[in-house]
Design an enzyme around this catalytic site. Structure first.
Site, PDB file in Angstrom:
ATOM      1  N   ALA A 137       0.955  -0.956   0.008  1.00 18.79           N
ATOM      2  CA  ALA A 137       0.163  -0.050  -0.004  1.00 18.79           C
ATOM      3  C   ALA A 137       0.804   1.363   0.028  1.00 18.79           C
ATOM      4  O   ALA A 137       0.293   2.334   0.245  1.00 18.79           O
ATOM      5  CB  ALA A 137      -1.049  -0.155   1.206  1.00 18.79           C
ATOM      6  N   ALA A 138       2.140   1.095  -0.260  1.00 21.57           N
ATOM      7  CA  ALA A 138       2.990   2.307  -0.200  1.00 21.57           C
ATOM      8  C   ALA A 138       2.491   3.276  -1.603  1.00 21.57           C
ATOM      9  O   ALA A 138       2.067   4.437  -1.425  1.00 21.57           O
ATOM     10  CB  ALA A 138       4.683   1.941  -0.316  1.00 21.57           C
TER      11      ALA A 138
END
Length: 306
Positions: free
Chosen positions: A254-255
């Site tokens: 999810a970066a």
């Protein structure tokens, strides 16, 4: 300052995460990892990221009529996201992602899309008024391409900026009929290569890929390079390199979504392109320091003081 309105059209998953010393090779079993479960899905992650970064978010999605779907929607509501346009599918299950994370934070992901691939043009049409009053729309590629293109056109026709995160990487080139409606496209190295044919390994190759993305129709191309930062090009003539922050990464899951959600908020607040990319970079750098998708997404206060 009033909250900018952002409409996110996309996927909702439940992530099942195993963290181990390394990611298994084909046919290999690795014992001793830890397990967690968390809300995920690129659309949902970006909606939560934008809400925590300061946006007033409307999320258009489809989940199963099951326990995982109910838990997901309750979670979005607690983030102050407008969940009125999340449909419950009585035939398909809520999407699930199986995620392996190694000791350095790198991951390998397999997704069962479920209800996400039933997200329809009609589902988007139901949110037409919300879209018309937004500052920016955020899209990804975990929904049917027809629905993504329809949403982009709807926003474009209402003079709403369209931000496309072309993830997961498409197997075929994206059609010009979609790209003509895209204001900002934000691929990582792998996605940029799939879209342009340019193997991205450094700033120089990122610049070549970004120029090709502008030729394909986008107004702004942002090629993210992980820990090496981002390269930015626009049709108005801007050419920027924005370095990443050096941090101890725990989990890269999810970066990119943290980056996209924060970028949408910053652009909707009319920050300069450089400041918007820097704001997004800080959000992504904070997210990799925590395990999980949505649990890792930072708040506005955390981003501002980072």
């Amino acid at each position: 300052m009033s909250q900018p309105k952002i409409v996110v059209v996309g996927s909702s998953n439940t992530d099942m995460i195993v963290k181990a010393a390394r990611i298994p090779a084909p046919g290999e079993t690795i014992v001793g990892g830890s397990f967690t479960s968390a809300a995920g899905g690129k659309g949902a992650n970006q909606a939560v990221a934008a809400a925590r970064a300061g946006g007033a978010v409307v999320f258009v999605a489809r989940v199963g009529n099951d326990m995982l779907g109910a838990q997901a929607v309750d979670g979005y509501a607690k983030e102050a996201i407008n969940v009125s346009y999340i449909q419950r599918d009585c035939e398909l299950a809520t999407g699930v992602a199986l995620i392996m994370v190694d000791s350095t934070g790198n991951n390998s992901i397999s997704v069962a899309s479920g209800a996400n691939f039933a997200l329809s043009v009609d589902d988007v049409q139901a949110a037409k008024d919300e879209i018309a009053s937004a500052q920016i729309m955020v899209l990804q590629l975990e929904s049917p391409l027809e629905t993504v293109e329809y949403a982009a056109k709807l926003a474009h026709d209402a003079n709403v900026k369209v931000l496309l995160d072309p993830a997961p990487a498409p197997s075929d080139p994206l059609p010009p009929s979609l790209l003509q409606y895209v204001d900002i496209i934000k691929p990582n190295e792998n996605e940029a290569e799939k879209l342009t044919g340019v193997k991205v390994t450094d700033q120089t190759s990122a610049q070549v890929a970004a120029e090709k993305l502008l030729e394909l129709g986008a107004q702004i191309a942002i090629v993210t390079l992980g820990s090496a930062g981002s390269y930015v090009a626009s049709k108005s003539g801007e050419r920027l390199y924005v370095p990443a922050r050096l941090v101890d990464a725990v989990d890269a899951t999810a970066a990119g979504d943290a980056y996209t959600g924060a970028l949408a908020v910053a652009l909707a607040e009319n920050k300069s392109l450089k400041d918007a990319v820097d704001f997004a970079t800080k959000a992504a750098s904070l997210s990799v320091q925590k395990l999980g998708a949505q649990p890792s997404l930072p708040t506005r206060a955390e981003i501002d003081v980072f």
